[in-house]
Scaffold this active site. Structure first.
Site, PDB file in Angstrom:
ATOM      1  N   CYS A 261      46.978  33.590  46.489  1.00  0.00           N
ATOM      2  CA  CYS A 261      45.925  33.617  45.481  1.00  0.00           C
ATOM      3  C   CYS A 261      45.104  34.901  45.583  1.00  0.00           C
ATOM      4  CB  CYS A 261      45.025  32.394  45.643  1.00  0.00           C
ATOM      5  SG  CYS A 261      43.683  32.344  44.446  1.00  0.00           S
TER       6      CYS A 261
ATOM      7  N   CYS B 153      41.382  34.483  44.976  1.00  0.00           N
ATOM      8  CA  CYS B 153      40.638  33.916  46.111  1.00  0.00           C
ATOM      9  C   CYS B 153      40.438  34.957  47.213  1.00  0.00           C
ATOM     10  CB  CYS B 153      41.393  32.752  46.755  1.00  0.00           C
ATOM     11  SG  CYS B 153      42.163  31.607  45.623  1.00  0.00           S
ATOM     12  N   ASP B 154      41.493  35.686  47.552  1.00  0.00           N
ATOM     13  CA  ASP B 154      41.490  36.463  48.790  1.00  0.00           C
ATOM     14  C   ASP B 154      41.523  37.980  48.609  1.00  0.00           C
ATOM     15  OD1 ASP B 154      41.515  34.089  50.224  1.00  0.00           O
ATOM     16  OD2 ASP B 154      43.694  33.950  50.174  1.00  0.00           O
TER      17      ASP B 154
END
Ligand code: NDP
Length: 309
Positions: A136, A139-140
């Site tokens: 992701c 997300c990261d």
């Protein structure tokens, strides 16, 4: 076999399942939540979550899910560690089996079983999950600012993630196993026109390299059998997701990829009294906050359904 009768069964414990639990518990429906094989869902496999509203300093995925669970339990949700192994929507109340042993009759069901990112299946990839290997970028990606990273995949998701990462990172390798991409032309054009994305067609990842700090590189092989290594700090998999809908096949309407179909703008499935929320019905947005929002929608739809009978 034990047998119990309940008003509302919630299957799954990601942001969608827990939000549905908070709302249905507050509405007095005494929901029973089965957490599934990955309690807390996909978020528990990421590190820091910085884009969930309400956490100005960020929060770990695990802590966020613990908070959501506590909130659901506080209002009386019965959250159970276990898996719904079978369900029958052909008669009412719906009949579910938990852990192969416990029989449950539920007047309504909210499905929030999520989707799972596909991984390549390399032991080294498994070893560095959460230490440089992610599925992701939204997300990261932020943790790889000004670093070199790689994205695997040639679909729209891979292109979108590569473009997003290119805005943060020094350089992005896009690793594609064929000599062409599957992505839409517009997405391909975007990738081709981003100067710090280097596309490696006809390459597969043989090994994720790293040390105790995390990922340091990748060993790649091309279609001629030649190998090379690239230095990267992060590897992002974008080779698709599969929705967790095995036990609903043949009972609920699913799309070609297996996602549950819902009536647009609602959480209603083709069976009255069965609702779906979160990634199991959303191949597009896949964010914790959108899943939580759809969990709320499912709870409200469910409450109205139970009160209207
Ligand atoms: P896709 O299934 O479309 O693409 C998966 C990609 O991963 C393909 O290039 C595939 O290669 C590759 N792949 C699969 N397995 C492996 C493997 N083991 N090793 C290496 N490569 C592999 O998935 P997406 O998540 O990209 O897209 C899913 C759906 O969502 C699509 O319909 C897409 O259009 C849509 N979407 C739309 C967006 C938008 O419109 N903005 C954004 C994101 C997704 P191969 O081609 O060789 O099989």
């Amino acid at each position: 076999m034990e047998n119990e009768q309940i008003k509302c069964l919630i299957i799954g414990s990601g942001p969608a399942g827990y939000t549905a639990a908070i709302y249905t518990a507050r509405a007095g429906l005494n929901p029973v939540v089965y957490e599934g094989i990955e309690p807390g869902g996909q978020l528990t496999t990421t590190t820091e979550v910085e884009n969930f509203p309400g956490y100005p300093e960020g929060v770990t995925g695990t802590a966020l899910m613990e908070d959501l669970k506590k909130q659901a339990v506080r209002f009386g949700a019965d959250v159970r560690f276990g898996v719904i192994t079978q369900i029958d929507f052909s008669s009412r109340p719906f009949r579910a089996t938990a852990d192969g042993t416990r029989s449950i009759e539920a007047e309504s069901v909210i499905i929030a079983t999520g989707a799972s990112a596909k991984y390549l299946g390399l032991p080294s990839e498994q070893k560095f999950r959460g230490m440089g290997v992610s599925a992701c970028a939204t997300c990261d990606g932020f943790f790889y600012r000004k670093k070199d990273v790689a994205v695997v995949g040639g679909g729209d998701t891979a292109c979108e993630e590569a473009t997003y990462l290119a805005s943060l990172c020094n350089k992005v390798y896009l690793i594609i196993r064929k000599d062409h991409m599957r992505a839409s032309q517009a997405m391909q054009d975007r990738v081709m026109n981003t100067p710090n994305i280097e596309i490696l067609f006809g390459h597969v990842t043989e090994e994720v390299l790293g040390d105790e700090q995390g990922v340091t590189g990748l060993l790649l092989k091309n279609t001629k059998g030649e190998t090379r290594t690239i230095d990267v700090s992060g590897l992002f998999l974008a080779i698709g997701h599969h929705p967790n809908t095995e036990i609903f096949k043949g009972q609920l309407e699913l799309d070609a990829e297996g996602y549950i179909k819902t009536l647009p703008g609602t959480s209603k499935t083709n069976i009255e009294g069965v609702f779906a929320a979160g990634d199991v019905q959303d191949p597009h947005y896949r964010q914790a906050i959108t899943a939580a929002g759809s969990g709320c929608v499912a709870a409200l739809d469910c409450e109205r359904y139970l009160h209207s009978r």
